[in-house]
Write a protein that holds these residues in place. Structure first.
Motif, short mmCIF file in Angstrom:
data_model
loop_
_atom_site.label_atom_id
_atom_site.label_comp_id
_atom_site.label_asym_id
_atom_site.label_seq_id
_atom_site.Cartn_x
_atom_site.Cartn_y
_atom_site.Cartn_z
N TYR A 115 0.69 -0.95 -0.47
CA TYR A 115 0.30 0.24 0.23
C TYR A 115 0.85 1.18 0.23
O TYR A 115 0.32 2.34 -0.82
CB TYR A 115 -1.14 -0.23 1.03
CG TYR A 115 -1.55 -0.98 1.07
CD1 TYR A 115 -2.79 -0.70 0.09
CD2 TYR A 115 -1.67 -2.12 1.68
CE1 TYR A 115 -4.22 -1.70 0.05
CE2 TYR A 115 -2.78 -3.43 1.02
CZ TYR A 115 -3.67 -2.93 1.19
OH TYR A 115 -4.96 -3.90 0.53
N ASN A 144 1.95 4.28 -2.94
CA ASN A 144 1.10 4.49 -4.34
C ASN A 144 1.63 5.98 -4.70
O ASN A 144 0.76 5.85 -5.57
CB ASN A 144 0.00 3.65 -4.05
CG ASN A 144 -0.16 1.81 -3.94
OD1 ASN A 144 0.03 1.57 -5.10
ND2 ASN A 144 -0.73 2.14 -2.93
N TRP A 160 -4.53 8.73 1.94
CA TRP A 160 -5.67 7.32 1.69
C TRP A 160 -4.89 5.98 1.86
O TRP A 160 -5.73 4.85 1.22
CB TRP A 160 -5.08 8.30 0.13
CG TRP A 160 -6.03 7.50 -0.98
CD1 TRP A 160 -7.02 7.57 -1.10
CD2 TRP A 160 -5.26 6.59 -2.65
NE1 TRP A 160 -7.26 6.82 -2.76
CE2 TRP A 160 -6.21 5.76 -3.35
CE3 TRP A 160 -4.11 5.81 -1.99
CZ2 TRP A 160 -6.38 5.20 -4.30
CZ3 TRP A 160 -3.91 5.32 -3.14
CH2 TRP A 160 -4.56 4.63 -4.17
N GLU A 161 -3.78 5.68 1.27
CA GLU A 161 -3.29 4.85 1.48
C GLU A 161 -3.63 3.95 2.50
O GLU A 161 -3.81 2.54 2.79
CB GLU A 161 -1.65 4.95 0.85
CG GLU A 161 -1.77 5.13 -0.09
CD GLU A 161 0.34 5.29 0.22
OE1 GLU A 161 1.48 5.10 -1.60
OE2 GLU A 161 1.35 5.98 0.35
N LYS A 213 -6.20 4.42 4.60
CA LYS A 213 -7.23 4.42 4.24
C LYS A 213 -8.24 2.40 3.32
O LYS A 213 -8.73 1.73 3.77
CB LYS A 213 -8.56 5.32 3.57
CG LYS A 213 -10.10 4.51 3.17
CD LYS A 213 -10.59 5.69 3.08
CE LYS A 213 -11.75 5.84 2.94
NZ LYS A 213 -13.26 6.85 2.39
N ASN A 214 -6.53 2.68 2.36
CA ASN A 214 -7.31 0.91 1.32
C ASN A 214 -6.90 -0.12 1.96
O ASN A 214 -7.36 -1.01 2.26
CB ASN A 214 -6.37 1.74 -0.09
CG ASN A 214 -6.92 2.31 -1.13
OD1 ASN A 214 -7.90 2.45 -0.82
ND2 ASN A 214 -6.58 3.61 -1.73
N LEU A 215 -5.90 0.26 2.56
CA LEU A 215 -5.17 -1.10 3.47
C LEU A 215 -5.73 -1.65 4.98
O LEU A 215 -6.48 -2.54 4.92
CB LEU A 215 -3.80 -0.36 4.57
CG LEU A 215 -2.96 -1.58 4.82
CD1 LEU A 215 -1.78 -1.37 5.08
CD2 LEU A 215 -3.37 -1.55 6.58
N GLN A 259 -9.31 -0.99 5.13
CA GLN A 259 -10.60 -1.55 4.07
C GLN A 259 -10.47 -2.62 3.54
O GLN A 259 -10.90 -3.83 3.82
CB GLN A 259 -10.98 -0.36 3.10
CG GLN A 259 -12.01 0.65 3.47
CD GLN A 259 -12.35 1.56 2.52
OE1 GLN A 259 -11.03 1.61 1.47
NE2 GLN A 259 -12.84 2.91 2.55
N ASN A 260 -9.12 -2.76 2.94
CA ASN A 260 -8.74 -4.27 2.02
C ASN A 260 -8.37 -5.20 3.19
O ASN A 260 -9.04 -6.44 2.73
CB ASN A 260 -7.91 -3.80 1.01
CG ASN A 260 -8.17 -2.63 -0.18
OD1 ASN A 260 -9.36 -2.74 -0.75
ND2 ASN A 260 -7.65 -2.48 -0.96
N GLU A 261 -7.28 -4.74 3.87
CA GLU A 261 -6.81 -5.86 4.58
C GLU A 261 -7.81 -6.36 6.29
O GLU A 261 -7.76 -7.66 6.57
CB GLU A 261 -5.97 -5.99 5.11
CG GLU A 261 -4.47 -5.47 3.76
CD GLU A 261 -4.18 -6.35 3.01
OE1 GLU A 261 -4.24 -7.88 3.69
OE2 GLU A 261 -4.21 -6.26 1.64
N HIS A 321 -14.62 3.03 6.31
CA HIS A 321 -15.22 3.26 5.09
C HIS A 321 -15.24 4.79 5.65
O HIS A 321 -15.51 6.07 5.01
CB HIS A 321 -16.48 2.68 5.67
CG HIS A 321 -16.14 1.42 4.42
ND1 HIS A 321 -15.97 1.42 2.75
CD2 HIS A 321 -15.40 0.23 4.97
CE1 HIS A 321 -15.44 0.14 2.95
NE2 HIS A 321 -15.53 -0.43 4.25
N THR A 359 -14.54 8.40 6.94
CA THR A 359 -13.16 9.50 6.82
C THR A 359 -12.19 10.27 7.89
O THR A 359 -11.54 10.17 7.97
CB THR A 359 -13.51 10.79 5.62
OG1 THR A 359 -13.86 10.25 4.67
CG2 THR A 359 -12.24 11.25 5.00
#
Length: 104
Positions: free
Chosen positions: A19, A22, A32-33, A35-37, A39-41, A50, A52
């Motif tokens: 992550y 990026n 942002w990275e 948040k993605n981590l 959510q995905n992990e 989810h 903010t």
């Protein structure tokens, strides 16, 4: 050190670098990275990722040196805290199940 613990540490490193980078520095996580981590992990166990404002709060707490990003050392603090919380949850759950079944 056991092979499974060594693998867990390797997995932790791999996930971080999957992550990071990026956007911005490849050795840090931006909001942002992160948040993605989350959510995905963490998936369903971290539904709050989810939101903010929740992610911003986590970022503030993790960003120990206040540079606006999360480095690997700061990230490990999150993983440690979540692991401790999960352990506490399962210990409490186990005690309740044993108590309910009159095994303690």
């Amino acid at each position: 050190m056991s092979a499974s613990l060594t693998q867990a540490m390797a997995d932790l490193i791999v996930v971080f670098y999957k992550y990071s980078g990026n956007e911005g520095d490849k050795y840090t996580l931006t909001k942002w990275e992160l948040k993605n981590l989350l959510q995905n992990e963490f998936g369903e166990s971290m539904n709050a990722a989810h939101d903010t404002s929740v992610v911003e709060g986590i970022m503030r707490e993790l960003d120990d040196n206040k540079d606006g990003v999360v480095d690997f050392k700061e990230f490990v603090v999150l993983v440690t805290a979540v692991t401790i919380a999960a352990n506490d949850f399962f210990l409490d759950w186990k005690k309740k199940v044993l108590h309910k079944n009159h095994l303690i």
